[in-house]
Design a protein around this motif. Sequence first.
Motif, PDB file in Angstrom:
ATOM      1  N   LEU A 213       0.829  -1.204   0.000  1.00  0.00           N
ATOM      2  CA  LEU A 213       0.000   0.000   0.000  1.00  0.00           C
ATOM      3  C   LEU A 213       0.865   1.256   0.000  1.00  0.00           C
ATOM      4  CD1 LEU A 213      -2.787  -0.999   2.556  1.00  0.00           C
ATOM      5  CD2 LEU A 213      -3.003  -0.844   0.077  1.00  0.00           C
ATOM      6  N   GLU A 214       1.902   1.258   0.786  1.00  0.00           N
ATOM      7  CA  GLU A 214       2.768   2.431   0.870  1.00  0.00           C
ATOM      8  C   GLU A 214       3.494   2.683  -0.451  1.00  0.00           C
ATOM      9  OE1 GLU A 214       5.318   1.847   4.188  1.00  0.00           O
ATOM     10  OE2 GLU A 214       3.759   2.275   5.678  1.00  0.00           O
ATOM     11  N   THR A 215       4.039   1.634  -1.072  1.00  0.00           N
ATOM     12  CA  THR A 215       4.765   1.832  -2.330  1.00  0.00           C
ATOM     13  C   THR A 215       3.811   2.243  -3.452  1.00  0.00           C
ATOM     14  OG1 THR A 215       4.615  -0.549  -2.847  1.00  0.00           O
ATOM     15  CG2 THR A 215       6.613   0.223  -1.732  1.00  0.00           C
ATOM     16  N   THR A 216       2.606   1.702  -3.456  1.00  0.00           N
ATOM     17  CA  THR A 216       1.632   2.082  -4.488  1.00  0.00           C
ATOM     18  C   THR A 216       1.207   3.531  -4.304  1.00  0.00           C
ATOM     19  OG1 THR A 216       0.825  -0.209  -4.610  1.00  0.00           O
ATOM     20  CG2 THR A 216      -0.593   1.506  -5.515  1.00  0.00           C
ATOM     21  N   ARG A 217       0.898   3.916  -3.084  1.00  0.00           N
ATOM     22  CA  ARG A 217       0.500   5.303  -2.807  1.00  0.00           C
ATOM     23  C   ARG A 217       1.617   6.269  -3.198  1.00  0.00           C
ATOM     24  NH1 ARG A 217       0.242   4.875   2.232  1.00  0.00           N
ATOM     25  NH2 ARG A 217      -1.982   4.434   2.485  1.00  0.00           N
ATOM     26  N   THR A 218       2.835   5.959  -2.811  1.00  0.00           N
ATOM     27  CA  THR A 218       3.958   6.848  -3.107  1.00  0.00           C
ATOM     28  C   THR A 218       4.144   7.016  -4.608  1.00  0.00           C
ATOM     29  OG1 THR A 218       5.091   6.270  -1.052  1.00  0.00           O
ATOM     30  CG2 THR A 218       6.447   7.174  -2.826  1.00  0.00           C
ATOM     31  N   ALA A 219       4.047   5.916  -5.362  1.00  0.00           N
ATOM     32  CA  ALA A 219       4.241   5.988  -6.812  1.00  0.00           C
ATOM     33  C   ALA A 219       3.178   6.860  -7.468  1.00  0.00           C
ATOM     34  CB  ALA A 219       4.217   4.583  -7.404  1.00  0.00           C
ATOM     35  N   TYR A 220       1.926   6.637  -7.134  1.00  0.00           N
ATOM     36  CA  TYR A 220       0.858   7.404  -7.781  1.00  0.00           C
ATOM     37  C   TYR A 220       0.826   8.858  -7.312  1.00  0.00           C
ATOM     38  CZ  TYR A 220      -0.975   3.474 -10.368  1.00  0.00           C
ATOM     39  OH  TYR A 220      -1.106   2.445 -11.272  1.00  0.00           O
ATOM     40  N   ASP A 221       1.204   9.110  -6.079  1.00  0.00           N
ATOM     41  CA  ASP A 221       1.347  10.499  -5.648  1.00  0.00           C
ATOM     42  C   ASP A 221       2.429  11.200  -6.468  1.00  0.00           C
ATOM     43  OD1 ASP A 221      -0.623  10.624  -3.713  1.00  0.00           O
ATOM     44  OD2 ASP A 221       0.726  10.304  -2.019  1.00  0.00           O
ATOM     45  N   THR A 222       3.487  10.476  -6.784  1.00  0.00           N
ATOM     46  CA  THR A 222       4.633  11.060  -7.476  1.00  0.00           C
ATOM     47  C   THR A 222       4.296  11.499  -8.892  1.00  0.00           C
ATOM     48  OG1 THR A 222       6.182   9.744  -6.152  1.00  0.00           O
ATOM     49  CG2 THR A 222       6.996  10.621  -8.251  1.00  0.00           C
ATOM     50  N   PHE A 223       3.581  10.636  -9.642  1.00  0.00           N
ATOM     51  CA  PHE A 223       3.327  10.966 -11.053  1.00  0.00           C
ATOM     52  C   PHE A 223       1.855  11.243 -11.346  1.00  0.00           C
ATOM     53  CE2 PHE A 223       3.769   6.170 -11.127  1.00  0.00           C
ATOM     54  CZ  PHE A 223       2.444   5.856 -11.379  1.00  0.00           C
ATOM     55  N   ALA A 224       1.105  11.685 -10.341  1.00  0.00           N
ATOM     56  CA  ALA A 224      -0.341  11.861 -10.491  1.00  0.00           C
ATOM     57  C   ALA A 224      -0.692  12.798 -11.647  1.00  0.00           C
ATOM     58  CB  ALA A 224      -0.953  12.375  -9.187  1.00  0.00           C
ATOM     59  N   GLU A 225      -0.073  13.940 -11.719  1.00  0.00           N
ATOM     60  CA  GLU A 225      -0.437  14.918 -12.751  1.00  0.00           C
ATOM     61  C   GLU A 225      -0.116  14.398 -14.143  1.00  0.00           C
ATOM     62  OE1 GLU A 225       0.981  18.824 -12.141  1.00  0.00           O
ATOM     63  OE2 GLU A 225       0.031  19.055 -10.170  1.00  0.00           O
ATOM     64  N   GLU A 226       1.030  13.759 -14.304  1.00  0.00           N
ATOM     65  CA  GLU A 226       1.408  13.213 -15.611  1.00  0.00           C
ATOM     66  C   GLU A 226       0.474  12.075 -16.020  1.00  0.00           C
ATOM     67  OE1 GLU A 226       4.828  15.366 -13.897  1.00  0.00           O
ATOM     68  OE2 GLU A 226       3.437  13.853 -13.125  1.00  0.00           O
ATOM     69  N   TYR A 227       0.112  11.245 -15.060  1.00  0.00           N
ATOM     70  CA  TYR A 227      -0.816  10.143 -15.325  1.00  0.00           C
ATOM     71  C   TYR A 227      -2.164  10.682 -15.794  1.00  0.00           C
ATOM     72  CZ  TYR A 227      -3.653   5.959 -14.394  1.00  0.00           C
ATOM     73  OH  TYR A 227      -4.512   4.890 -14.515  1.00  0.00           O
ATOM     74  N   ALA A 228      -2.645  11.710 -15.127  1.00  0.00           N
ATOM     75  CA  ALA A 228      -3.961  12.267 -15.465  1.00  0.00           C
ATOM     76  C   ALA A 228      -3.959  12.886 -16.861  1.00  0.00           C
ATOM     77  CB  ALA A 228      -4.372  13.301 -14.428  1.00  0.00           C
ATOM     78  N   ARG A 229      -2.830  13.421 -17.286  1.00  0.00           N
ATOM     79  CA  ARG A 229      -2.752  14.053 -18.605  1.00  0.00           C
ATOM     80  C   ARG A 229      -2.531  13.049 -19.729  1.00  0.00           C
ATOM     81  NH1 ARG A 229       0.593  18.081 -15.983  1.00  0.00           N
ATOM     82  NH2 ARG A 229       2.434  17.028 -16.818  1.00  0.00           N
ATOM     83  N   ASP A 230      -2.098  11.848 -19.398  1.00  0.00           N
ATOM     84  CA  ASP A 230      -1.744  10.850 -20.414  1.00  0.00           C
ATOM     85  C   ASP A 230      -3.010  10.320 -21.091  1.00  0.00           C
ATOM     86  OD1 ASP A 230      -0.777   8.738 -21.942  1.00  0.00           O
ATOM     87  OD2 ASP A 230       0.608   8.064 -20.393  1.00  0.00           O
ATOM     88  N   GLU A 231      -3.156  10.532 -22.395  1.00  0.00           N
ATOM     89  CA  GLU A 231      -4.351  10.111 -23.120  1.00  0.00           C
ATOM     90  C   GLU A 231      -4.522   8.594 -23.136  1.00  0.00           C
ATOM     91  OE1 GLU A 231      -4.230  11.823 -26.987  1.00  0.00           O
ATOM     92  OE2 GLU A 231      -4.610  13.871 -26.287  1.00  0.00           O
ATOM     93  N   ARG A 232      -3.448   7.856 -22.899  1.00  0.00           N
ATOM     94  CA  ARG A 232      -3.565   6.394 -22.857  1.00  0.00           C
ATOM     95  C   ARG A 232      -4.409   5.925 -21.690  1.00  0.00           C
ATOM     96  NH1 ARG A 232       2.676   4.937 -22.955  1.00  0.00           N
ATOM     97  NH2 ARG A 232       2.582   6.687 -21.479  1.00  0.00           N
ATOM     98  N   ASN A 233      -4.614   6.781 -20.708  1.00  0.00           N
ATOM     99  CA  ASN A 233      -5.440   6.438 -19.550  1.00  0.00           C
ATOM    100  C   ASN A 233      -6.879   6.917 -19.679  1.00  0.00           C
ATOM    101  OD1 ASN A 233      -3.231   5.242 -18.159  1.00  0.00           O
ATOM    102  ND2 ASN A 233      -2.468   7.283 -17.667  1.00  0.00           N
ATOM    103  N   ASP A 234      -7.245   7.409 -20.869  1.00  0.00           N
ATOM    104  CA  ASP A 234      -8.633   7.781 -21.128  1.00  0.00           C
ATOM    105  C   ASP A 234      -9.422   6.540 -21.532  1.00  0.00           C
ATOM    106  OD1 ASP A 234      -8.161  10.421 -20.598  1.00  0.00           O
ATOM    107  OD2 ASP A 234      -7.810  10.967 -22.687  1.00  0.00           O
ATOM    108  N   TYR A 235     -10.644   6.420 -21.050  1.00  0.00           N
ATOM    109  CA  TYR A 235     -11.436   5.221 -21.295  1.00  0.00           C
ATOM    110  C   TYR A 235     -12.442   5.398 -22.429  1.00  0.00           C
ATOM    111  CZ  TYR A 235      -9.344   3.429 -17.081  1.00  0.00           C
ATOM    112  OH  TYR A 235      -8.425   2.990 -16.159  1.00  0.00           O
TER     113      TYR A 235
END
Length: 218
Positions: free
Chosen positions: A7-29
């Motif tokens: 849980l800690e490693t997953t939270r840390t990773a997604y906190d780190t790249f949250a903005e880039e992940y949200a902007r990435d069109e590959r994550n659009d459904y």
Amino acid sequence: MTEQGFLETTRTAYDTFAEEYARDERNDYGPLPFERAMLGAFAEYARASAGGLPVADLGCGPGKVTSFLHGLGVDVFGIDLSPEMIALARKENPGLRFDVGSMTALDLPPASVSGIVASYSIIHVPDEALPSLFDGFARVLAPGGEVLVVFFTGDERMRRTEAFGYEVALDYHLRPADRVAEAMRAAGLVERARLLRGPEPHELLPRAFLFASKPREA
């Protein structure tokens, strides 16, 4: 790795790249046909069995699936482990509810939701934690409620050490669909449909969609 550790490693990773992940069109459904079809089917069943109860999008990230389901007329809220992801989800979807929390320890009353979506979020949960994860799903799901789980298929653990230019330590657990389906059955969730697909041109891994329900009380 302990439950607290992943849980800690997953939270840390997604906190780190949250903005880039949200902007990435590959994550659009929206543009992905099979995702769109399965979410549409889920939404139709969820609306029919709602009984005034909402749907929970678990591991909602920046809220793209939550927003998609809302657009289909579903009363839905999102939960994610990452505070940064939840902050982005609230910013982009001000009319929707998003809470920080763990889908492995849901802070929800029993039988309080009419449906659960976990789209590419169980991929970070190790095998030994799956039984309690799905027991938790079954606990908070109302009788007759629906579950849609989407995940990468395979039979290995992969570790990602870089994402969006950041150093991270993020484990991906690839599983055969039958293994996940069996864990859901053990929690009392009855499989209704499944879809397996290969990767799209911009993807590397095949995926599975499992649709299940909690039996209605006799």
